[in-house]
Design an enzyme around this catalytic site. Structure first.
Site, short mmCIF file in Angstrom:
data_model
loop_
_atom_site.label_atom_id
_atom_site.label_comp_id
_atom_site.label_asym_id
_atom_site.label_seq_id
_atom_site.Cartn_x
_atom_site.Cartn_y
_atom_site.Cartn_z
N TRP A 10 0.80 -1.22 0.00
CA TRP A 10 0.00 0.00 0.00
C TRP A 10 0.84 1.27 0.00
CZ3 TRP A 10 -4.31 -1.29 4.18
CH2 TRP A 10 -5.07 -2.36 3.71
N HIS A 96 13.00 -2.54 -1.34
CA HIS A 96 12.11 -1.99 -2.37
C HIS A 96 12.82 -0.86 -3.11
CE1 HIS A 96 8.76 0.07 -4.27
NE2 HIS A 96 8.12 -1.09 -4.19
N GLU A 168 11.26 -6.56 -9.46
CA GLU A 168 10.49 -5.37 -9.81
C GLU A 168 11.38 -4.42 -10.63
OE1 GLU A 168 7.06 -4.67 -6.89
OE2 GLU A 168 8.83 -3.78 -6.01
N GLY A 174 4.85 1.83 -10.90
CA GLY A 174 4.01 3.03 -10.85
C GLY A 174 3.98 3.80 -12.16
N GLY A 236 -0.14 0.21 -6.81
CA GLY A 236 -1.35 0.99 -7.11
C GLY A 236 -2.64 0.18 -7.20
P1 PGA Z 1 2.98 -0.61 -8.84
O1 PGA Z 1 4.03 -0.79 -7.63
O2 PGA Z 1 2.15 -1.85 -8.88
O3 PGA Z 1 2.18 0.60 -8.46
O4 PGA Z 1 3.78 -0.42 -10.08
C1 PGA Z 1 4.65 -2.02 -7.38
C2 PGA Z 1 5.58 -1.92 -6.20
O5 PGA Z 1 6.22 -0.87 -6.04
O6 PGA Z 1 5.73 -2.86 -5.40
#
Ligand code: PGA
Length: 254
Positions: A10, A96, A168, A174, A236
């Protein structure tokens, strides 16, 4: 067999009241699926205790989004692994890309946080991934390898139960730009191969590898169809409970 793992991060969203409302709906709709999949939410620190009380006994997992690398001390504004475990978390996110890129967390710091998490009895969702510039220079594999080798220095084969890796790509977080299922699979294969090389095939076969970066209800199923994509870390699109539930039930279309 690796169970699908669907995680919602979140970030800095939701008041306690909003988090409670989300969690009540999630429990009602998703508890029945916790036997054949892992479901996790990572609310902000302030909402952890309240959410923990709601999800207790359902099998839904709770993660903190960060921890400090020390067990306690004069670190104004920081929170330790023991503190988030006491609040009801069984997982914590470490490494992250927002922590790495906005707050300057290095591989060395990330590795100390992984160790601190394990010492506090928490499981770790360890996040790695390359920037757009690194991808364009053809350095994706090199970056991911370095992040794994340096960030997981504390890893021993027995820790496999306490580790989930989230790939990621920074350029997909995002931004609405999702890696294609093929791009995700390519890097997930590399991660599993590297895990095998470093820790053997038992640790590699059991390793849960999530994809993260603009995952949405519309692209979840095609990503999950890839052999080495075991789940998703969703930002998101995890904030709306209906949207999150659609991804939890990615293989059960209405
Ligand atoms: P996102 O973020 O789904 O909004 O791209 C993923 C995350 O940062 O873990």
């Amino acid at each position: 067999m690796r169970k699908p793992f669907i995680a919602g991060n979140w970030k800095m969203h939701k008041t306690i009241a909003e988090a409670v409302h989300f969690s009540q709906t999630l429990c009602k709709e998703a508890q029945q699926f916790t036997r054949d999949r892992d479901i996790l939410i990572a609310p902000p620190f302030t909402a952890l205790s309240s959410v923990a009380k709601i999800i207790a006994g359902t099998g839904i997992h709770l993660a903190a989004q960060n921890l400090h690398e020390s067990p306690q001390g004069a670190f104004t504004g920081e929170v330790s692994g023991a503190m988030v475990a006491e609040a009801g978390c069984d997982y914590v996110l470490v490494g992250h890309s927002e922590r790495r890129h906005i707050y300057g967390e290095t591989d060395d710091l990330v590795s100390r946080k992984v160790k601190a998490a394990w010492e506090s009895g928490l499981k770790v969702i360890f996040c790695i991934g390359e920037t757009l510039e690194e991808r364009e220079k053809g350095k994706t594999f090199q970056v991911v390898e370095k992040q794994m080798k340096e960030g997981l220095k504390a890893f021993k084969e027995d820790d496999i139960e306490r580790l989930v890796i989230a790939y990621e790509p920074v350029w997909a977080i995002g931004t609405g730009k999702t890696a294609t299922p093929e791009q995700a699979e390519e890097v997930h294969v590399l991660i599993r191969d590297l895990q095998k090389k470093l820790y053997g095939s038992v640790a590699a076969d059991a390793l849960i590898i999530l994809y993260g970066g603009s995952v949405k209800p519309d692209n979840m199923a095609e990503l999950m169809a890839k052999e080495n994509v075991d789940g998703a870390l969703i930002g998101g699109a995890s904030l709306d409970v209906e949207s999150f539930l659609r991804m939890v039930m990615f293989d059960k279309p209405e």
